[in-house]
Design a protein around this motif. Structure first.
Motif, mmCIF file in Angstrom:
data_model
loop_
_atom_site.group_PDB
_atom_site.id
_atom_site.type_symbol
_atom_site.label_atom_id
_atom_site.label_comp_id
_atom_site.label_asym_id
_atom_site.label_seq_id
_atom_site.Cartn_x
_atom_site.Cartn_y
_atom_site.Cartn_z
ATOM 1 N N PHE A 54 7.497 -1.030 5.826
ATOM 2 C CA PHE A 54 6.199 -1.689 6.011
ATOM 3 C C PHE A 54 5.332 -0.876 6.961
ATOM 4 O O PHE A 54 4.154 -0.631 6.695
ATOM 5 C CB PHE A 54 6.404 -3.111 6.532
ATOM 6 C CG PHE A 54 5.110 -3.838 6.750
ATOM 7 C CD1 PHE A 54 4.362 -4.292 5.675
ATOM 8 C CD2 PHE A 54 4.627 -4.069 8.029
ATOM 9 C CE1 PHE A 54 3.159 -4.952 5.862
ATOM 10 C CE2 PHE A 54 3.423 -4.731 8.232
ATOM 11 C CZ PHE A 54 2.690 -5.169 7.143
ATOM 12 N N LEU A 55 5.906 -0.431 8.072
ATOM 13 C CA LEU A 55 5.126 0.321 9.051
ATOM 14 C C LEU A 55 4.633 1.653 8.485
ATOM 15 O O LEU A 55 3.488 2.039 8.714
ATOM 16 C CB LEU A 55 5.948 0.563 10.317
ATOM 17 C CG LEU A 55 6.236 -0.689 11.143
ATOM 18 C CD1 LEU A 55 7.137 -0.342 12.324
ATOM 19 C CD2 LEU A 55 4.951 -1.336 11.617
ATOM 20 N N GLU A 56 5.489 2.345 7.737
ATOM 21 C CA GLU A 56 5.052 3.601 7.120
ATOM 22 C C GLU A 56 3.909 3.354 6.140
ATOM 23 O O GLU A 56 2.943 4.116 6.107
ATOM 24 C CB GLU A 56 6.201 4.254 6.348
ATOM 25 C CG GLU A 56 7.258 4.892 7.214
ATOM 26 C CD GLU A 56 8.417 5.389 6.371
ATOM 27 O OE1 GLU A 56 8.776 6.564 6.523
ATOM 28 O OE2 GLU A 56 8.945 4.599 5.556
ATOM 29 N N PHE A 57 4.039 2.309 5.348
ATOM 30 C CA PHE A 57 3.006 2.017 4.357
ATOM 31 C C PHE A 57 1.678 1.700 5.037
ATOM 32 O O PHE A 57 0.643 2.258 4.680
ATOM 33 C CB PHE A 57 3.426 0.857 3.450
ATOM 34 C CG PHE A 57 2.402 0.597 2.380
ATOM 35 C CD1 PHE A 57 2.378 1.360 1.227
ATOM 36 C CD2 PHE A 57 1.451 -0.394 2.540
ATOM 37 C CE1 PHE A 57 1.422 1.149 0.241
ATOM 38 C CE2 PHE A 57 0.480 -0.623 1.561
ATOM 39 C CZ PHE A 57 0.483 0.151 0.413
ATOM 40 N N ILE A 58 1.711 0.818 6.025
ATOM 41 C CA ILE A 58 0.475 0.446 6.725
ATOM 42 C C ILE A 58 -0.140 1.667 7.401
ATOM 43 O O ILE A 58 -1.349 1.898 7.323
ATOM 44 C CB ILE A 58 0.748 -0.680 7.756
ATOM 45 C CG1 ILE A 58 1.105 -1.968 7.036
ATOM 46 C CG2 ILE A 58 -0.426 -0.874 8.695
ATOM 47 C CD1 ILE A 58 0.008 -2.515 6.156
#
Length: 170
Positions: A132-136
């Motif tokens: 999630f953090l990489e995507f955001i």
């Protein structure tokens, strides 16, 4: 070998074309894709024209890709929907993907050694490793909320059509 653009024009299947596309298709084998929602284990009438175009594309010496939207299927997609759709688990996604490939195999050549053999790819296979953090951080910063809110499907859902929209779909 048939000319893809001429074939589509003859069949009345083309209205406009992007500048340079005809020259590209005449120059070398080119790859094009059709996106397919794996929500069900069967194609439907809405896929017909796209699949027909891929068939002609392959018959004209080009490589068709069937792009299964597995990542989208696992999180939902508001496009043209008034309610949030059921989210898929991976076994259901894989079952639907294989069933769709069996149907497509009746029209597209996936199995030969030809340089333009069709391929089936699933965006879940390259998206599943994103956290999630990489995507955001890497993707989310490239898409503004204004861009999302300008989409008709998002506007309709925010303006009370259906059950609203979850954060997942947005």
């Amino acid at each position: 070998m048939k000319n893809f653009i001429e074939e589509l024009e003859w069949r009345g299947m083309i209205h406009t074309i992007m500048p340079g596309a005809k020259e590209q298709l005449e120059k070398e084998m080119t790859t094009a894709y059709l996106g397919i929602d794996p929500t069900a284990d069967s194609l439907h009438i809405g896929h017909l024209v796209g699949v027909m175009i891929l068939k002609h594309f392959q018959m004209c010496g080009h490589r068709p890709l069937a792009l299964v939207g597995g990542a989208t299927g696992m999180i939902g997609d508001p496009s043209g929907k008034s309610q949030e759709r059921n989210l898929l688990d991976e076994p259901t996604l894989r079952h639907n993907q294989e069933a769709i490939k069996r149907q497509l195999s009746k029209l597209l050549d996936f199995d030969s050694d030809a340089p333009n053999a069709a391929r089936l790819v699933n965006n879940y296979d390259w998206m599943k490793e994103f956290s999630f953090l990489e995507f955001i951080r890497d993707i989310g910063k490239c898409i503004t909320v204004n861009y999302m809110m300008a989409k008709d499907s998002v506007k309709k859902r925010f303006n009370g059509e259906g059950d609203g929209m979850s954060f997942t779909e947005f």
